[in-house]
Enzyme design. Structure first.
Site, short mmCIF file in Angstrom:
data_model
loop_
_atom_site.label_atom_id
_atom_site.label_comp_id
_atom_site.label_asym_id
_atom_site.label_seq_id
_atom_site.Cartn_x
_atom_site.Cartn_y
_atom_site.Cartn_z
N TRP A 104 -8.11 49.16 27.63
CA TRP A 104 -8.96 49.28 28.82
C TRP A 104 -9.83 48.03 29.00
O TRP A 104 -10.03 47.58 30.13
CB TRP A 104 -9.79 50.55 28.77
CG TRP A 104 -8.91 51.75 28.88
CD1 TRP A 104 -8.63 52.65 27.90
CD2 TRP A 104 -8.14 52.15 30.03
NE1 TRP A 104 -7.73 53.58 28.37
CE2 TRP A 104 -7.42 53.30 29.66
CE3 TRP A 104 -7.98 51.65 31.32
CZ2 TRP A 104 -6.55 53.97 30.54
CZ3 TRP A 104 -7.12 52.30 32.20
CH2 TRP A 104 -6.42 53.44 31.81
N ASP A 175 -18.11 49.92 29.80
CA ASP A 175 -17.22 51.01 30.20
C ASP A 175 -17.35 52.09 29.12
O ASP A 175 -16.86 51.93 28.01
CB ASP A 175 -15.78 50.50 30.27
CG ASP A 175 -14.78 51.63 30.52
OD1 ASP A 175 -15.21 52.76 30.79
OD2 ASP A 175 -13.56 51.35 30.46
N LYS A 199 -13.38 62.94 30.79
CA LYS A 199 -13.24 63.19 29.35
C LYS A 199 -14.38 64.10 28.88
O LYS A 199 -14.14 65.19 28.40
CB LYS A 199 -13.26 61.89 28.54
CG LYS A 199 -11.98 61.07 28.68
CD LYS A 199 -12.14 60.00 29.68
CE LYS A 199 -11.06 58.93 29.67
NZ LYS A 199 -9.69 59.34 29.76
N1 PMP Z 1 -11.65 53.08 30.72
C1 PMP Z 1 -11.39 53.93 29.72
C2 PMP Z 1 -12.04 53.72 28.40
C3 PMP Z 1 -10.50 54.99 29.93
O1 PMP Z 1 -10.21 55.83 28.93
C4 PMP Z 1 -9.90 55.16 31.20
C5 PMP Z 1 -8.98 56.31 31.52
N2 PMP Z 1 -8.30 56.87 30.50
C6 PMP Z 1 -10.21 54.24 32.20
C7 PMP Z 1 -11.09 53.23 31.94
C8 PMP Z 1 -9.61 54.36 33.57
O2 PMP Z 1 -10.22 55.41 34.21
P1 PMP Z 1 -9.78 55.97 35.61
O3 PMP Z 1 -8.41 56.54 35.44
O4 PMP Z 1 -10.82 56.99 35.90
O5 PMP Z 1 -9.81 54.85 36.58
#
Ligand code: PMP
Length: 365
Positions: A104, A175, A199
């Site tokens: 991520w 994030d 989550k």
């Molecule tokens: N950052 C992290 C740490 C994640 O776990 C996720 C989704 N699993 C995201 C960003 C992306 O999130 P979204 O699907 O809500 O855009």
């Protein structure tokens, strides 16, 4: 209704059963309103109460100081990958610094590069994203406009430990999608913190943003209104129609954290105990299970491990499913097993998984 399984999904993930019950009632009819929470105007007094309570509860749970705005946005954490650099980096002469501890963080970096100059302050890719650095020991290039980190990498299962936030230096942008509300945080050390809700905080569709007021001054003019943080600050997250049902559920989750759990210190303690059950199982298995993360970087939220062969891993997942333990397949880029044990996964579910792990190792080892 069929019996609920122990759901180890990485997200959207398990929510507290009592919250789902309340949500069901409020989906039918909001008390005293005579209509569903999804049928009333987002400008109604009843819905304003919901948004205000969600904000107030978050402020109480996390001790959010007055300096920080609390926003409820859409577009997921993925939109924040772009929105953060659009607002804080575009047009700036100082580069942003990114610490990449997993998949991520790498995605966030790629989006930032479209907006301005970016330096990679640390990257764990060569070691398979098994570690996290000590941020205080990092040599940050010059005066960075901000430092971006991912507090918990959902796919690799690596997390910064409590108190990792530097007390000084560039504005910290984080994030926190997959560990938000899992432990107390020193919010005063953050410039910007964002988290998709699906989550720990609620269902998909709403993203929580905590933003220091000082950062608003950096925002360049001319951004599309929806992508300019100032729009949402000025309109208290009600510039356009917000995801009303998701915000209502998030509000219910904050009540659950306060009333049934007793706050984030208690939640953190429970999360530590749950994670220890699984990591102890891995460590006691004499190599039958091999943890992905190096021990100091182990995530309390996503426990990732391998077995000797992909065939054995498939058997593990299939037999676990027969026992009502589901969604244990690791992400395709890492393989193996991933057990996501967010706030709402009860200790009982984690104990059931640990017992299954011990039993499986006895039978297959
Ligand atoms: N950052 C992290 C740490 C994640 O776990 C996720 C989704 N699993 C995201 C960003 C992306 O999130 P979204 O699907 O809500 O855009």
């Amino acid at each position: 209704m069929t019996a609920r399984v122990w759901n180890f999904s990485p997200g959207p993930a398990t929510l507290p059963e009592s919250v789902l019950e309340r949500a069901r009632e409020r989906l039918a009819e909001l008390p005293g309103v005579g209509a569903s929470v999804v049928e009333i105007s987002h400008r109604s007094a009843a819905f304003e109460d919901v948004v205000q309570e969600a904000e107030r509860n978050l402020r109480d749970l996390l001790n959010v100081p007055e300096s920080h705005h609390v926003l409820f946005l859409q577009g997921g954490a993925s939109l924040q990958f772009s929105m953060a650099p659009m607002n804080l980096l575009r047009g700036s002469s100082a580069p942003a610094a990114y610490v990449v501890t997993g998949t991520w963080g790498a995605k966030a970096l790629a989006e930032a590069r479209k907006e301005g100059r970016v330096d990679v302050a640390w990257d764990g890719r060569d070691r398979g994203y098994t570690e996290v650095p000590d941020l205080r020991a990092l040599e940050l290039p010059g005066t960075a406009s901000y430092l971006h980190v991912s507090s918990n990498e959902t796919i690799q299962g690596v997390q910064f430990g409590e108190g990792f936030e530097p007390a000084s230096g560039p504005a910290l942008v984080c994030d926190a999608s997959s560990d938000f509300l899992s432990r107390p945080l020193p919010i005063d050390r953050y410039g910007l913190l964002y988290a998709g809700a699906q989550k720990n905080a609620g269902p998909a569709g709403v993203t929580v943003v905590l933003l220091h007021d000082d950062l608003l001054e950096r925002i360049p003019d001319g951004l599309p209104s929806m992508l300019d943080y100032r729009t949402h600050v000025e309109n208290r997250s009600l510039y356009n129609t917000p995801p009303v049902f998701a915000i209502d559920l998030l509000m219910l989750v904050t009540r659950w954290l306060r009333d049934e759990i007793g706050g984030l210190d208690k939640m953190h303690e429970r999360n530590r105990e749950k994670a220890a059950l699984l990591y102890d199982g891995i460590d006691a298995s004499e190599g039958f299970y091999r943890g992905h993360a190096s021990p100091p970087a182990r995530s309390l939220m996503n426990v990732t491990f391998r077995l000797a062969t992909p065939e054995l891993e498939s058997r593990f997942v299939a037999e676990a499913r027969d026992e009502g333990l589901v969604e244990l397949t690791g992400h395709r880029t890492v393989g193996g097993i991933r057990a996501s044990i967010y706030n709402a996964m009860p200790a009982e579910g984690v104990r059931a998984l640990r017992e299954f792990m011990d039993d499986f190792a006895d039978r297959a080892g």
